[in-house]
Design an enzyme around this catalytic site. Sequence first.
Site, mmCIF file in Angstrom:
data_model
loop_
_atom_site.group_PDB
_atom_site.id
_atom_site.type_symbol
_atom_site.label_atom_id
_atom_site.label_comp_id
_atom_site.label_asym_id
_atom_site.label_seq_id
_atom_site.Cartn_x
_atom_site.Cartn_y
_atom_site.Cartn_z
ATOM 1 N N HIS A 181 22.087 -78.016 -74.694
ATOM 2 C CA HIS A 181 23.531 -78.052 -74.911
ATOM 3 C C HIS A 181 24.231 -76.996 -74.070
ATOM 4 C CE1 HIS A 181 23.361 -80.331 -78.983
ATOM 5 N NE2 HIS A 181 23.605 -81.143 -77.972
ATOM 6 N N ASP A 187 10.155 -81.992 -52.631
ATOM 7 C CA ASP A 187 8.699 -82.072 -52.608
ATOM 8 C C ASP A 187 8.150 -81.993 -51.191
ATOM 9 O OD1 ASP A 187 7.954 -81.972 -55.221
ATOM 10 O OD2 ASP A 187 7.967 -84.138 -55.540
ATOM 11 N N ARG A 217 17.059 -90.872 -61.202
ATOM 12 C CA ARG A 217 15.753 -90.448 -61.712
ATOM 13 C C ARG A 217 15.596 -91.019 -63.112
ATOM 14 N NH1 ARG A 217 18.480 -85.469 -60.166
ATOM 15 N NH2 ARG A 217 17.667 -84.740 -58.183
ATOM 16 N N CYS A 258 17.668 -87.088 -49.881
ATOM 17 C CA CYS A 258 18.090 -86.592 -51.186
ATOM 18 C C CYS A 258 17.413 -85.240 -51.366
ATOM 19 C CB CYS A 258 17.759 -87.577 -52.296
ATOM 20 S SG CYS A 258 16.058 -88.116 -52.339
ATOM 21 N N GLU A 282 8.208 -87.995 -49.244
ATOM 22 C CA GLU A 282 8.143 -86.619 -49.739
ATOM 23 C C GLU A 282 6.750 -86.031 -49.596
ATOM 24 O OE1 GLU A 282 9.229 -86.595 -53.881
ATOM 25 O OE2 GLU A 282 8.421 -88.596 -54.181
#
Lengths: 582, 102
Positions: free
Chosen positions: A191, A459, A298, A506, A435
């Site tokens: 939160h 990655d 994702r 990305c 990646e």
Amino acid sequence: MTVRRGIAVSPGVAIGPALVLGNKNFRIPQRFVSVDAVETEIARFRTALETVCVEIEQNQQLATEQLGKQYGAIFGAHLQLLRDKKLLGEIEGLVREKCFSPEFASSRVLRQYARVFENLGNPYLAERAADLFDLERRLLTELLGEPREELSHLTEPVIVLAHNLTPSETSKLDRNLVRGFATEVGGRTSHTAILAGALEIPAVVGIGSFLGDIDGGETVVVDGTHGEVMVDPDEAAIERYRVSEERIRVYVERLRSQPDVECRTADGERIRLFGNIEFPEEVDVCRQRGADGIGLYRTEFLYLEKESEPSEEDHFQAYRRVISAFPDSPVVIRTLDLGADKMPASFRTRTAEGTNPALGLRSIRLSLRNLALFRTQLRAILRAGVFGDVRIMFPLVSTLLELRQARMILSEVVEDLAEGNVEFAADVPVGIMVEVPSAALMAKEFAEEVDFFSIGTNDLIQYTLAADRADQEVAALYSSADPSILRLIRNVVDAAGPRQLPVTVCGQMSSDPKFVPLLVGLGLRQLSVAPQMVPELKEVLKNVTIPDAEAIARHALSLDVARDVESFLRGELKKTCPDLVV
Amino acid sequence: MSNPTSQRTVVVSNENGLHLVPCSQIARVAGEYECEIRIRKESIDVDAKTVLELITLNAGQGTTLELLATGEGADEAVDRLVAMFESDFEVGETPERATGPS
């Protein structure tokens, strides 16, 4: 100067003196009360409780008005918890029956439930233990008569550093004085992180233990875009950040007010900026900031929020929601990209103990070993495909054989769906996330068998330089500016060229303004970025021409160490977009 | 005197399942009624009036739950709770849905 890395949860940069919030383990002065004091102690507890409830109501109202009712609802939940008859019954029971002091009783009961939350085996609920600690702290503060002095008496701008910030503390942060914050614990879905994003205070969480070395008052830089915290930065770094911080803030606010402008370079070349998202609700930010679609969705959250595997319907509903927000734009859905180490308990038997998870059974490898799970996800993607322009992306592909296997499963799924009577999209484009260095080196061969590439730099850097960015000892090796990375990206772009395959980058690199002209110069025409960064990146691109960008790329490729590339790019950004230089 | 009872089955359809905010909404509404209200997931059976018990259901999206109310207002209470499940706990912690209910 020390640099710490954590999870970037709220973008932007802030600089200021450190205010370390005491890891306040309230010392409870008195654990027991005498039998005849029980009723007065209970009355004291109820008064404290009422005061805390009033405070939370105020927070609720404030959060609802300033941030929206979904944020107010977090405090509504706190309020309901404090009025929970079970909770109160147990606390008062301990006071009545065991003569515990209200402080001791409250602390004990709330901590007990925090542990219950943590042990439900649901990471999303486990994060909610922080909400209970928040209530404990508030109750104790009230009972012990200690106001939260540090945060309520600020007179100058600070950077708040804490082991953890509770949601109520976060929502009450004075945006004018608290320039940024960083915490040792916390995750993307806490939160606290959600509120920080809504408040637009630069924040980094999950840094790990670092407060031990900080006395307070040191200069700290919180870079919420890159997930970095610098303590005692050197003169040059301070200068860089100080000059830019305020300017960036003002500038970005202005940029954000014009989301509908198309992203084009100074000479009119259209560049597409897609958003990276993790949760379906993030499509709202993507729309507000003017993204051209979703370049990286994702899907791991679907697997992490439950103890059991998500059903086809779970996937379908989530995907459909994202696609409905962008019915006419590309939505790239990445199939499961988790290491077996991060999976819920029910998956864990599938991984070997004691091996290196980064090099083990994860991502597409895991999907190819668990075909039922993989098919379920593919079915849902194809079904959701009828609502828009969906594309499937396989992560961590290292060999052509893996790609072929994955494509074969996909065509089986298409056949299955064709036999049933559900609607689905049969011709969804398929791409891979580049990646692993092997895929980047074999890009020419991969290009024959995919519809697009997306270069996942996070990655790719880790695997190319063999450095885990979370490991302090080697983190310096991990750099987007490393010449090896630029060469791998160029190789992929060149391989895609003859077939005119779309290539996207990305990963954090493409959200960094200084790298964007370089990437365009390397031939990229689409980037997938943190949605909050879209307006800034549009501005950067508006100020460069394609020949400029190509010249930048040429020069960057002629440099042989990351540090030189980095400073060259920073210098270039300063020339074109001085207001964005960090 | 016979005690009115009301029983319904619901499926958790909101994205994040019964996390803190939906649980608190359930407890708030259940608390407005005299009747006893229980929610059951397989063998776990909890009091709908307490958030702390509801959380322990650990009910993610797609979970089937049994609502059972006994006593005064049972029908109305169950109707309201079912409506909340069906609206995916509209004022959830997540921003409102961009699309209509599906």
